[in-house]
Design a protein around this motif. Structure first.
Motif, PDB file in Angstrom:
ATOM      1  N   PRO A 194       0.802  -1.237   0.000  1.00 17.32           N
ATOM      2  CA  PRO A 194       0.000   0.000   0.000  1.00 17.32           C
ATOM      3  C   PRO A 194       0.828   1.277   0.000  1.00 17.32           C
ATOM      4  CG  PRO A 194      -0.201  -1.183   2.094  1.00 17.32           C
ATOM      5  CD  PRO A 194       0.475  -2.109   1.143  1.00 17.32           C
ATOM      6  N   ALA A 195       1.941   1.315   0.731  1.00 16.01           N
ATOM      7  CA  ALA A 195       2.758   2.530   0.740  1.00 16.01           C
ATOM      8  C   ALA A 195       3.426   2.749  -0.609  1.00 16.01           C
ATOM      9  CB  ALA A 195       3.811   2.456   1.842  1.00 16.01           C
ATOM     10  N   PHE A 196       3.851   1.655  -1.235  1.00 18.22           N
ATOM     11  CA  PHE A 196       4.467   1.755  -2.554  1.00 18.22           C
ATOM     12  C   PHE A 196       3.434   2.206  -3.582  1.00 18.22           C
ATOM     13  CE2 PHE A 196       5.716  -0.229  -6.631  1.00 18.22           C
ATOM     14  CZ  PHE A 196       6.946   0.389  -6.812  1.00 18.22           C
ATOM     15  N   ALA A 197       2.236   1.596  -3.559  1.00 21.74           N
ATOM     16  CA  ALA A 197       1.182   1.990  -4.497  1.00 21.74           C
ATOM     17  C   ALA A 197       0.809   3.462  -4.291  1.00 21.74           C
ATOM     18  CB  ALA A 197      -0.035   1.086  -4.332  1.00 21.74           C
ATOM     19  N   GLU A 198       0.737   3.899  -3.037  1.00 22.81           N
ATOM     20  CA  GLU A 198       0.424   5.299  -2.763  1.00 22.81           C
ATOM     21  C   GLU A 198       1.524   6.214  -3.291  1.00 22.81           C
ATOM     22  OE1 GLU A 198      -1.305   8.822  -1.435  1.00 22.81           O
ATOM     23  OE2 GLU A 198      -2.131   6.849  -1.911  1.00 22.81           O
ATOM     24  N   THR A 199       2.776   5.780  -3.166  1.00 24.82           N
ATOM     25  CA  THR A 199       3.890   6.567  -3.717  1.00 24.82           C
ATOM     26  C   THR A 199       3.742   6.727  -5.220  1.00 24.82           C
ATOM     27  OG1 THR A 199       5.368   5.776  -1.970  1.00 24.82           O
ATOM     28  CG2 THR A 199       6.396   6.687  -3.953  1.00 24.82           C
ATOM     29  N   MET A 200       3.340   5.678  -5.891  1.00 30.87           N
ATOM     30  CA  MET A 200       3.141   5.764  -7.342  1.00 30.87           C
ATOM     31  C   MET A 200       2.011   6.735  -7.678  1.00 30.87           C
ATOM     32  SD  MET A 200       5.502   3.790  -8.588  1.00 30.87           S
ATOM     33  CE  MET A 200       6.516   4.306  -7.179  1.00 30.87           C
ATOM     34  N   ARG A 201       0.955   6.713  -6.871  1.00 30.16           N
ATOM     35  CA  ARG A 201      -0.154   7.637  -7.121  1.00 30.16           C
ATOM     36  C   ARG A 201       0.270   9.088  -6.856  1.00 30.16           C
ATOM     37  NH1 ARG A 201      -3.235   3.039  -5.221  1.00 30.16           N
ATOM     38  NH2 ARG A 201      -3.017   3.684  -3.044  1.00 30.16           N
ATOM     39  N   LEU A 202       1.120   9.295  -5.861  1.00 24.95           N
ATOM     40  CA  LEU A 202       1.640  10.636  -5.609  1.00 24.95           C
ATOM     41  C   LEU A 202       2.477  11.123  -6.789  1.00 24.95           C
ATOM     42  CD1 LEU A 202       2.697  10.310  -1.858  1.00 24.95           C
ATOM     43  CD2 LEU A 202       0.809  11.684  -2.772  1.00 24.95           C
ATOM     44  N   LEU A 203       3.278  10.234  -7.346  1.00 27.04           N
ATOM     45  CA  LEU A 203       4.071  10.607  -8.519  1.00 27.04           C
ATOM     46  C   LEU A 203       3.176  10.963  -9.705  1.00 27.04           C
ATOM     47  CD1 LEU A 203       6.899   7.940  -8.226  1.00 27.04           C
ATOM     48  CD2 LEU A 203       7.251  10.419  -8.229  1.00 27.04           C
TER      49      LEU A 203
END
Length: 356
Positions: free
Chosen positions: A326-335
């Motif tokens: 989830p933190a990685f997926a959220e990082t991708m969405r932030l990018l």
């Protein structure tokens, strides 16, 4: 150029002439040369920086393993260079994907996936042989098997994110450790390392692989992710028609289950591939973020190709669906929201061979 010809000629014991530059890489110069008897060979001359020497060791050991690639005809570690069989001018997988024949492109993708799967299966028991060959040809630098590139990329990702104004979620560091270390020593097989479309020749005798500069053993999921993404680290990246990536992935999987029967189970296969997609996305993000301040094509001369921004956004979009991280997926969405949303570039199109 004369020095390269002379050194390669001494390795073979014949005179070489008429060099033609085949492109090479930042680490090497690749030449097609004529022999005195009228034949031809390919000479690959490496630089002397540590990464160049790692590439020389990997190329020499990988070709010496004899499982794939052109026949290795000679080596001179003092230059350093290798001389190998000339596989001719057959089209590459990149050529057919960027062409206008969908049947040729489909056949090429199938041959690529099947060939890599068969190579993986044939190589499972040869890891010690590659280690021995690497030690014999080593240039006092760690091999790719020993090079902690994945850990390094994971460590570099937070600073890469900060460079574009994205603050990583606190849980990202722990997830990155899981992505990098989980299954890192399972389901291993040999790979040339760079299995991109332009490194696969579609010859009348079948698929022939070239470029062993990153040859190593790694989990089969890392190659399988090239089917799904597609082509994790490459310039020749467009979208595939619906269902085709899955079909190519299954072609590869059908071969590797011969060596690892348990990979028929989706509860093993799917998490392995999704970790590989995440890891390749970390690698490409750390590699490309510093280069996208000004957008440019992914290849200096080939056309059509996507731009760096199109490619990177496509990677982030796929990785944003990896909800087990989830933190990685959220990082991708932030990018996507804070960086890519400001890029004035069209979506990544389809491969020209399938209608763009």
């Amino acid at each position: 150029m004369d020095e390269i010809l002379r050194a390669a000629g001494e390795v073979l014991g014949v005179e070489l002439s008429d060099p033609v530059d085949l492109g090479g890489s930042p680490r090497s110069v690749v030449l097609r040369c004529r022999t005195a008897s009228g034949g031809s060979v390919v000479v690959k001359k490496f630089g002397t920086d540590p990464e160049d020497l790692r590439a020389f060791t990997s190329e020499t050991a990988g070709l010496s393993l004899g499982l794939a690639g052109p026949e290795l005809l000679g080596v001179d570690a003092s230059v350093p260079l290798v001389v190998m069989e000339d596989l001719g001018s057959a089209p590459t997988l990149a050529d057919v994907l960027l062409g206008d024949d969908p049947r040729a492109a489909l056949d090429g993708l199938s041959a690529w996936a099947r060939g890599l799967g068969r190579l993986a299966t044939a190589s499972v028991r040869r890891r010690a042989d590659l280690a021995s060959l690497s030690a014999r040809h080593g240039m006092s630098v760690p091999s790719w098997d020993e090079n902690p590139w994945a850990l390094r990329c994971a460590a570099e990702l937070p600073s890469a994110l900060a460079g574009v104004g994205v603050e990583a979620p606190p849980e990202l560091a722990g997830e990155l450790e899981r992505i990098v270390t989980t299954g890192a020593d399972e389901y291993l097989a040999f790979t040339p390392g760079d299995t991109c479309p332009d490194n696969n020749l579609l010859t009348p005798d079948g698929l022939r692989l070239i470029d062993f500069e990153s040859a190593c053993y790694q989990p089969v999921f890392m190659t399988a992710a090239y089917c799904r993404m597609p082509f994790a680290t490459c310039w020749c990246v467009f979208t595939l028609p619906a269902g085709l990536a899955e079909k190519i992935e299954e072609t590869y999987r059908a071969e590797v289950v011969e060596a690892y029967p348990e990979l028929v189970r989706d509860e093993i296969w799917q998490p392995g591939i999704r970790r590989a997609v995440a890891l390749w996305t970390v690698y490409m993000t750390t590699e490309l973020i510093p280069r996208v301040a000004e957008d440019r094509p992914t290849h200096r001369t080939r056309r059509p190709v996507p731009t760096l921004r199109q490619l990177l956004r496509h990677r982030w979009e796929m990785a944003s669906t990896l909800e087990e991280f989830p933190a990685f997926a959220e990082t991708m969405r932030l990018l996507l929201r804070d960086v890519a949303d400001g890029w004035d570039v069209p979506p990544l199109p389809g491969y020209p061979a399938f209608g763009g």
